[in-house]
Design a protein around this motif. Structure first.
Motif, PDB file in Angstrom:
ATOM      1  N   ALA A   1       9.371   0.294  -3.337  1.00  0.00           N
ATOM      2  CA  ALA A   1       9.319   0.728  -4.740  1.00  0.00           C
ATOM      3  C   ALA A   1      10.160   1.985  -4.898  1.00  0.00           C
ATOM      4  O   ALA A   1      10.134   2.876  -4.035  1.00  0.00           O
ATOM      5  CB  ALA A   1       7.879   1.000  -5.170  1.00  0.00           C
TER       6      ALA A   1
ATOM      7  N   VAL B   1      10.671   2.457 -12.790  1.00  0.00           N
ATOM      8  CA  VAL B   1       9.994   2.063 -11.559  1.00  0.00           C
ATOM      9  C   VAL B   1      10.468   0.660 -11.212  1.00  0.00           C
ATOM     10  O   VAL B   1      10.464  -0.234 -12.071  1.00  0.00           O
ATOM     11  CB  VAL B   1       8.460   2.078 -11.718  1.00  0.00           C
ATOM     12  CG1 VAL B   1       7.779   1.855 -10.374  1.00  0.00           C
ATOM     13  CG2 VAL B   1       8.002   3.392 -12.345  1.00  0.00           C
TER      14      VAL B   1
ATOM     15  N   ILE C   1      10.885  -2.593  -8.046  1.00  0.00           N
ATOM     16  CA  ILE C   1      10.574  -3.191  -6.750  1.00  0.00           C
ATOM     17  C   ILE C   1      11.858  -3.834  -6.235  1.00  0.00           C
ATOM     18  O   ILE C   1      12.486  -4.641  -6.929  1.00  0.00           O
ATOM     19  CB  ILE C   1       9.461  -4.256  -6.852  1.00  0.00           C
ATOM     20  CG1 ILE C   1       8.193  -3.651  -7.471  1.00  0.00           C
ATOM     21  CG2 ILE C   1       9.169  -4.853  -5.481  1.00  0.00           C
ATOM     22  CD1 ILE C   1       7.524  -2.602  -6.639  1.00  0.00           C
TER      23      ILE C   1
ATOM     24  N   SER D   1      11.420  -4.479 -12.690  1.00  0.00           N
ATOM     25  CA  SER D   1      11.381  -3.045 -12.993  1.00  0.00           C
ATOM     26  C   SER D   1      10.646  -2.827 -14.305  1.00  0.00           C
ATOM     27  O   SER D   1      10.538  -3.725 -15.145  1.00  0.00           O
ATOM     28  CB  SER D   1      12.791  -2.459 -13.067  1.00  0.00           C
ATOM     29  OG  SER D   1      13.515  -3.011 -14.149  1.00  0.00           O
TER      30      SER D   1
ATOM     31  N   GLN E   1       1.958   4.552 -10.125  1.00  0.00           N
ATOM     32  CA  GLN E   1       1.180   3.672  -9.252  1.00  0.00           C
ATOM     33  C   GLN E   1       0.685   2.452 -10.015  1.00  0.00           C
ATOM     34  O   GLN E   1       0.692   1.332  -9.491  1.00  0.00           O
ATOM     35  CB  GLN E   1       0.004   4.433  -8.645  1.00  0.00           C
ATOM     36  CG  GLN E   1      -0.958   3.586  -7.822  1.00  0.00           C
ATOM     37  CD  GLN E   1      -0.287   2.862  -6.674  1.00  0.00           C
ATOM     38  OE1 GLN E   1       0.567   3.428  -5.987  1.00  0.00           O
ATOM     39  NE2 GLN E   1      -0.654   1.603  -6.465  1.00  0.00           N
TER      40      GLN E   1
ATOM     41  N   ILE F   1       3.546   0.037 -10.338  1.00  0.00           N
ATOM     42  CA  ILE F   1       3.813  -0.653  -9.063  1.00  0.00           C
ATOM     43  C   ILE F   1       2.803  -1.775  -8.844  1.00  0.00           C
ATOM     44  O   ILE F   1       3.160  -2.897  -8.454  1.00  0.00           O
ATOM     45  CB  ILE F   1       3.777   0.353  -7.901  1.00  0.00           C
ATOM     46  CG1 ILE F   1       4.965   1.315  -7.992  1.00  0.00           C
ATOM     47  CG2 ILE F   1       3.788  -0.365  -6.552  1.00  0.00           C
ATOM     48  CD1 ILE F   1       4.882   2.483  -7.034  1.00  0.00           C
TER      49      ILE F   1
ATOM     50  N   LYS G   1      -0.082  -6.170  -1.271  1.00  0.00           N
ATOM     51  CA  LYS G   1       0.280  -4.762  -1.137  1.00  0.00           C
ATOM     52  C   LYS G   1       0.885  -4.437   0.225  1.00  0.00           C
ATOM     53  O   LYS G   1       1.677  -3.494   0.344  1.00  0.00           O
ATOM     54  CB  LYS G   1      -0.947  -3.883  -1.370  1.00  0.00           C
ATOM     55  CG  LYS G   1      -1.469  -3.919  -2.795  1.00  0.00           C
ATOM     56  CD  LYS G   1      -2.693  -3.029  -2.955  1.00  0.00           C
ATOM     57  CE  LYS G   1      -3.231  -3.068  -4.371  1.00  0.00           C
ATOM     58  NZ  LYS G   1      -4.430  -2.198  -4.533  1.00  0.00           N
TER      59      LYS G   1
ATOM     60  N   LEU H   1       4.665  -3.904   0.849  1.00  0.00           N
ATOM     61  CA  LEU H   1       5.349  -2.705   0.358  1.00  0.00           C
ATOM     62  C   LEU H   1       5.449  -1.677   1.478  1.00  0.00           C
ATOM     63  O   LEU H   1       4.441  -1.120   1.919  1.00  0.00           O
ATOM     64  CB  LEU H   1       4.587  -2.124  -0.831  1.00  0.00           C
ATOM     65  CG  LEU H   1       5.307  -1.045  -1.639  1.00  0.00           C
ATOM     66  CD1 LEU H   1       6.483  -1.644  -2.407  1.00  0.00           C
ATOM     67  CD2 LEU H   1       4.348  -0.370  -2.611  1.00  0.00           C
TER      68      LEU H   1
ATOM     69  N   VAL I   1       7.130   3.995  -1.081  1.00  0.00           N
ATOM     70  CA  VAL I   1       7.595   4.381  -2.412  1.00  0.00           C
ATOM     71  C   VAL I   1       8.604   5.510  -2.250  1.00  0.00           C
ATOM     72  O   VAL I   1       8.316   6.524  -1.601  1.00  0.00           O
ATOM     73  CB  VAL I   1       6.418   4.856  -3.294  1.00  0.00           C
ATOM     74  CG1 VAL I   1       6.918   5.254  -4.681  1.00  0.00           C
ATOM     75  CG2 VAL I   1       5.344   3.772  -3.387  1.00  0.00           C
TER      76      VAL I   1
ATOM     77  N   TYR J   1       4.955   7.515   0.901  1.00  0.00           N
ATOM     78  CA  TYR J   1       5.993   7.804  -0.070  1.00  0.00           C
ATOM     79  C   TYR J   1       6.949   8.846   0.493  1.00  0.00           C
ATOM     80  O   TYR J   1       6.628   9.623   1.399  1.00  0.00           O
ATOM     81  CB  TYR J   1       5.395   8.284  -1.398  1.00  0.00           C
ATOM     82  CG  TYR J   1       5.131   9.761  -1.473  1.00  0.00           C
ATOM     83  CD1 TYR J   1       6.096  10.623  -1.986  1.00  0.00           C
ATOM     84  CD2 TYR J   1       3.946  10.300  -1.018  1.00  0.00           C
ATOM     85  CE1 TYR J   1       5.873  11.979  -2.054  1.00  0.00           C
ATOM     86  CE2 TYR J   1       3.716  11.651  -1.074  1.00  0.00           C
ATOM     87  CZ  TYR J   1       4.679  12.492  -1.587  1.00  0.00           C
ATOM     88  OH  TYR J   1       4.466  13.842  -1.630  1.00  0.00           O
TER      89      TYR J   1
ATOM     90  N   ALA K   1      14.403   3.394  -4.018  1.00  0.00           N
ATOM     91  CA  ALA K   1      13.775   2.325  -3.248  1.00  0.00           C
ATOM     92  C   ALA K   1      14.378   2.195  -1.862  1.00  0.00           C
ATOM     93  O   ALA K   1      13.738   1.673  -0.948  1.00  0.00           O
ATOM     94  CB  ALA K   1      13.904   1.005  -4.008  1.00  0.00           C
TER      95      ALA K   1
END
Length: 386
Positions: free
Chosen positions: A76, A87, A89, A99, A117, A120, A131, A134, A137, A178, A356
């Protein structure tokens, strides 16, 4: 991702080459064929790589090429403008899968992080992705670091981050590791990884035109951050009390000419009647940025200087043309200035893709691990949750 340095090196070569044979991996990595086979076996086992058959029509055995499984992991990216945050992906091929553009209606870092968040989570659900796909971030923030862990002073147009609490707010909110970088460093890394230039230009210097004038550099395969993460800031060449080659200066110029411009998105809808004012700004800014090109050449001797950031592609292309038309003296007798190109990622993909890109680099590239084995980038794991 718990990859060894040698595994990271192979992934990095495949990341750049897109598709590559084992024999070429051994040659480029300096590893033996047996070592490459062993390491590749594990990377295929964990689903990071796939092997495809390339049929050329010629007689003999078809070539077997390795490539990344683009959807195995996602990242992300978050980037900010005055009134909104984008934001996105992104998959391992650098493709933006989805996005969201989210209004920033608050002045606190914690609520901004919460909105990011939530975006996302919605996008992962819409993609049908769990999840654990991922990797992290990446936050591309217009600000400077007081230490390696906190933003000391964000750009004055971003009051939500001006209290220095963005780091703790992101750490408390995001459900994945992140990474936070200033926008120039993030853009430089994004261009290096996803720009598609083979061989990759190294060293590479990036001039980032956002609200201010920022920059970043990639040297020996990793972003050059300096002691506190604040390296490569060409804006110091342009005093704030004078016209500058910045996005905010362009807004002011166009507003002064009678065109209502509040943020970068407004530049996409400029009427034809704004061409004269825009052209005058581009000509002046190109002359100013030629000094950055000269200084960056003298300081870094880069293979390439790239201009990008938040401006529309058409404006960036015109700015590169204005820079290239200047008779720029080399840094020393007999030396020429480095070549200048426009970013291949464009304003939106460049800004979001750069953010990203950071988790991919941190998790998969060998240069993201310092010589002592510690993480190189400014990464943070989320707080443990009950």
């Amino acid at each position: 991702m718990d990859l060894s340095r040698n595994e990271r090196r192979l992934v990095e070569l495949i990341f750049v080459g897109k598709k590559i044979a084992r024999v070429d991996l051994a040659e480029r990595s300096g590893m033996t064929g047996a070592s490459v086979t062993r390491l590749i076996g594990r990377l295929i086992e964990i689903g990071l790589l796939i092997e495809v058959v390339e049929r050329t029509g010629a007689q003999g055995q078809p070539r077997r090429l390795l490539s990344l499984r683009a959807d195995r992991y996602l990242s992300a990216g978050i980037t900010f403008s005055v009134s909104r945050m984008e934001v996105a992906i992104v998959d391992l091929a650098g493709k933006i899968l989805t996005s969201l553009s989210v209004d920033i209606e608050t002045s606190t870092a914690l609520s901004v992080a919460g909105a990011a968040q939530a975006a996302i989570a919605v996008m992962l659900a819409d993609l049908g992705m769990p999840k654990d796909r991922l990797l992290g971030v990446g936050c591309s923030v217009p600000g400077n670091f007081g230490t390696m862990s906190n933003i000391l002073k964000a750009h004055s147009f971003f009051p939500a981050f001006d209290d220095g609490e963005a780091d703790q707010a992101f750490k408390a909110t995001f459900e994945a590791p992140y990474y936070i970088e200033n926008d120039g460093t993030a853009a430089a890394l994004g261009e290096y990884v996803f720009g598609g230039r083979i061989p990759q230009p190294d060293p590479m210097f990036f001039i980032h035109i956002g609200h201010g004038v920022g920059g970043g550099a990639v040297i020996d395969g990793r972003p050059y951050r300096g002691v506190n993460g604040n390296a490569c800031l060409p804006g110091v060449l342009y005093p704030y009390d004078q016209p500058r080659p910045s996005g905010q200066d362009l807004f002011a110029t166009l507003n002064g000419a009678g065109f209502a411009i509040h943020d970068f998105v407004d530049l996409e809808r400029l009427p034809d009647s704004a061409e004269v004012a825009l052209g005058a700004w581009v000509e002046r800014a190109g002359k100013q940025l030629s000094e950055t090109v000269r200084v960056a050449t003298a300081m870094f001797d880069p293979a390439l200087i790239i201009l990008g950031g938040r401006l529309p592609e058409l404006v960036t292309d015109k700015l590169v043309g204005a820079i290239s038309s200047q008779p720029i003296l080399g840094p020393s007798r007999g030396l020429e200035v480095a070549a200048v190109e426009a970013s291949r990622l464009g304003p939106r993909a460049g800004a979001i893709g750069a953010g990203a890109c950071i988790p991919f680099f941190a998790s998969l590239f060998s240069a993201a691990v310092a010589d002592d084995g510690s993480p190189y980038l400014n990464g943070r794991k989320p707080k443990s949750r009950p």
